[in-house]
Design an enzyme around this catalytic site. Sequence first.
Site, PDB file in Angstrom:
ATOM      1  N   GLY A  19      20.229  -2.399  18.647  1.00 19.15           N
ATOM      2  CA  GLY A  19      19.377  -1.488  19.402  1.00 19.15           C
ATOM      3  C   GLY A  19      17.936  -1.949  19.434  1.00 19.15           C
ATOM      4  N   LYS A  52      14.509  -9.443  15.276  1.00 20.37           N
ATOM      5  CA  LYS A  52      14.554  -7.993  15.040  1.00 20.37           C
ATOM      6  C   LYS A  52      13.221  -7.375  15.470  1.00 20.37           C
ATOM      7  CE  LYS A  52      15.853  -4.795  11.319  1.00 20.37           C
ATOM      8  NZ  LYS A  52      16.395  -4.724   9.967  1.00 20.37           N
ATOM      9  N   ASP A 110      13.059   3.131  20.119  1.00 16.02           N
ATOM     10  CA  ASP A 110      12.120   2.421  20.984  1.00 16.02           C
ATOM     11  C   ASP A 110      12.351   0.910  20.991  1.00 16.02           C
ATOM     12  OD1 ASP A 110      11.329   1.769  18.447  1.00 16.02           O
ATOM     13  OD2 ASP A 110       9.322   2.639  18.597  1.00 16.02           O
ATOM     14  N   ARG A 156      29.488  -8.066  11.512  1.00 17.08           N
ATOM     15  CA  ARG A 156      29.531  -6.916  10.589  1.00 17.08           C
ATOM     16  C   ARG A 156      30.932  -6.316  10.587  1.00 17.08           C
ATOM     17  NH1 ARG A 156      23.893  -4.500  11.876  1.00 17.08           N
ATOM     18  NH2 ARG A 156      22.878  -6.232  12.897  1.00 17.08           N
ATOM     19  N   ASP A 170      28.100  -0.699   9.562  1.00 20.56           N
ATOM     20  CA  ASP A 170      27.403  -1.604  10.491  1.00 20.56           C
ATOM     21  C   ASP A 170      26.362  -2.443   9.747  1.00 20.56           C
ATOM     22  OD1 ASP A 170      26.232   1.082  10.295  1.00 20.56           O
ATOM     23  OD2 ASP A 170      24.626   0.278  11.540  1.00 20.56           O
TER      24      ASP A 170
HETATM   25  P1  AMP Z   1      19.834   0.693  10.811  1.00 16.54           P
HETATM   26  O1  AMP Z   1      19.726   2.039  10.180  1.00 16.54           O
HETATM   27  O2  AMP Z   1      18.549  -0.079  10.841  1.00 16.54           O
HETATM   28  O3  AMP Z   1      20.937  -0.108  10.257  1.00 16.54           O
HETATM   29  O4  AMP Z   1      20.168   0.940  12.357  1.00 16.54           O
HETATM   30  C1  AMP Z   1      21.278   1.651  12.810  1.00 16.54           C
HETATM   31  C2  AMP Z   1      21.377   1.554  14.308  1.00 16.54           C
HETATM   32  O5  AMP Z   1      20.227   2.082  14.931  1.00 16.54           O
HETATM   33  C3  AMP Z   1      21.531   0.144  14.854  1.00 16.54           C
HETATM   34  O6  AMP Z   1      22.366   0.209  15.970  1.00 16.54           O
HETATM   35  C4  AMP Z   1      20.120  -0.196  15.230  1.00 16.54           C
HETATM   36  O7  AMP Z   1      20.049  -1.203  16.206  1.00 16.54           O
HETATM   37  C5  AMP Z   1      19.601   1.115  15.755  1.00 16.54           C
HETATM   38  N1  AMP Z   1      18.134   1.259  15.617  1.00 16.54           N
HETATM   39  C6  AMP Z   1      17.422   1.379  14.469  1.00 16.54           C
HETATM   40  N2  AMP Z   1      16.109   1.505  14.744  1.00 16.54           N
HETATM   41  C7  AMP Z   1      15.985   1.449  16.089  1.00 16.54           C
HETATM   42  C8  AMP Z   1      14.881   1.518  16.988  1.00 16.54           C
HETATM   43  N3  AMP Z   1      13.634   1.679  16.573  1.00 16.54           N
HETATM   44  N4  AMP Z   1      15.152   1.413  18.314  1.00 16.54           N
HETATM   45  C9  AMP Z   1      16.408   1.264  18.761  1.00 16.54           C
HETATM   46  N5  AMP Z   1      17.465   1.194  17.971  1.00 16.54           N
HETATM   47  C10 AMP Z   1      17.276   1.287  16.649  1.00 16.54           C
HETATM   48 MG    MG Z   2      21.628  -1.844  10.666  1.00 10.03          MG
END
Ligand code: AMP
Ligand code: MG
Length: 492
Positions: free
Chosen positions: A92, A113, A125, A183, A255
């Site tokens: 994301g 990232k 965002d 993953r 994930d």
């Molecule tokens: P995480 O908790 O960092 O492992 O993220 C979980 C999911 O949320 C993944 O699909 C990430 O790509 C998405 N994600 C986390 N932060 C953001 C952000 N600021 N904008 C878009 N997607 C995000």
């Molecule tokens: Mg993640």
Amino acid sequence: MKKLSELVFNNTYSALPKSFGTFIKPQPLDDPFLVSVNNRVSQMLELDPAQAHTQYFVDLFTGNDEHPAMAPLAMKYTGHQFGQYNPDLGDGRGLLMGEVLTSSGQKWDIHLKGSGLTPYSRQGDGRAVLRSSIREYLASAAMAGLGIKTTHALAVLSSNTPVFRETIERGATLIRVAESHLRFGHFEYLFYTQRHAELKQLADYLITHHFPDIDTQQDRTSRYSQMFSKIVSLTAEMIADWQAVGFAHGVMNTDNMSVLGLTFDYGPYGFLDDYEPDFICNHSDYSGRYAFNQQPSIALWNLSALGYALTPLLNKEQLDLALEQYQPILQQAYSRNMRNKLGLKKKLEEDTPLFSAMFDILKAQAVDYSRFFRTLSSIPHRELKTSSYLFENLLNDTAPLEVWLAMYSQRLKKESLADDDRLDLMRSSNPKFILRNYLAQQAIELAEKGDFSMIDQLLTVLQHPFEEHPEFDAFAKRPPEWGKKLEISCSS
Ligand code: AMP
Ligand code: MG
């Protein structure tokens, strides 16, 4: 050493079917600049570290320029978050930029990232802030320095683009480098969307590129059983390393679990300061699902979720057989790690009470976990019984420790290892430097004011955490009280 433009790419993942992801370019950050580069990671890629100081590098990794051999792609995956299946995940805010091929044939994913919106951004965002990028950058180096399998981070870049979190922060990117970004959630996605042919294709892809010792000519059942067994044992080994060093990941969603047993996705992680087995580093984890002492069982839960997603390839008996290996592999690896920490080569029955007595003291008096072992690593056998004064700043009451030291001293008599060799083994198993939360916090606060020097200093010690580095003794001290109470949330 190569220039950025000379890197050779072999983008194997982007050759997979369309459903595996979406090609999309990074979105530019304004007025970008380099924060820090890890020369070791640069060398792994055979990239001249000086390249990081070029405008092209900065522009390329902040979405302001392109590389002709990169094909940026947001990977699609799903996963279980805090026990609940979420079908809407994927990169994301990150992109797989390409796969570098080194002269020795090693393949490295380059992942960016913080690169902006993708079809999988949901309400996010697409950005990462400087604070969280520095945390991941330092933690990757710390884990690698400790000899624990992990993704790596080549560099952090920042910008003047404002990013809104609890406050306004600076937009940043992190260049993540790993053998693979696959993953558990990649398999879950294909299973839950009933793409069974592609699920098989992904399994074959994993075997071909990452498990070359699995014979691809043998029948599918043995091939995929071996693949799953490998994931089980790599995960068990990783968890054994986390538990021995005192690392809490904080968000062990499926994930965030690598199929190669790499420590993956650093968010609200924490290294234990005081020994607190039920330590919760993630302040958004209200139930303590991902507490430090839950990690071994959560990893097994995650492996079962992965196993379920592999049911089109394997039957229940085969899956159960592989999952049953988890506990014994974990136990053996953890016991090896802990014996190394005490300088014990032999495995004896009586070691169980020796370890429980030690953990009882550590827990009852909330002893600083790393400093306890490092202190122990400096004491010759003949001085052990009278050495409790060396622990006075770690314990309120040294009486129980005196009893334990006598027990330990008795136990050492059964070893054939020379005392100097024992101490060497202990010093190379008990780091002097770990990435304490408050140190990362200080480095971040300075960086937010434009001073990146502490990041580079921490990098120096964390890459060689078992060495003395007397000039950086301050980084090996016990944390101040405020430093133990820092609240780290998922917001990044
Ligand atoms: P995480 O908790 O960092 O492992 O993220 C979980 C999911 O949320 C993944 O699909 C990430 O790509 C998405 N994600 C986390 N932060 C953001 C952000 N600021 N904008 C878009 N997607 C995000
Ligand atoms: Mg993640």
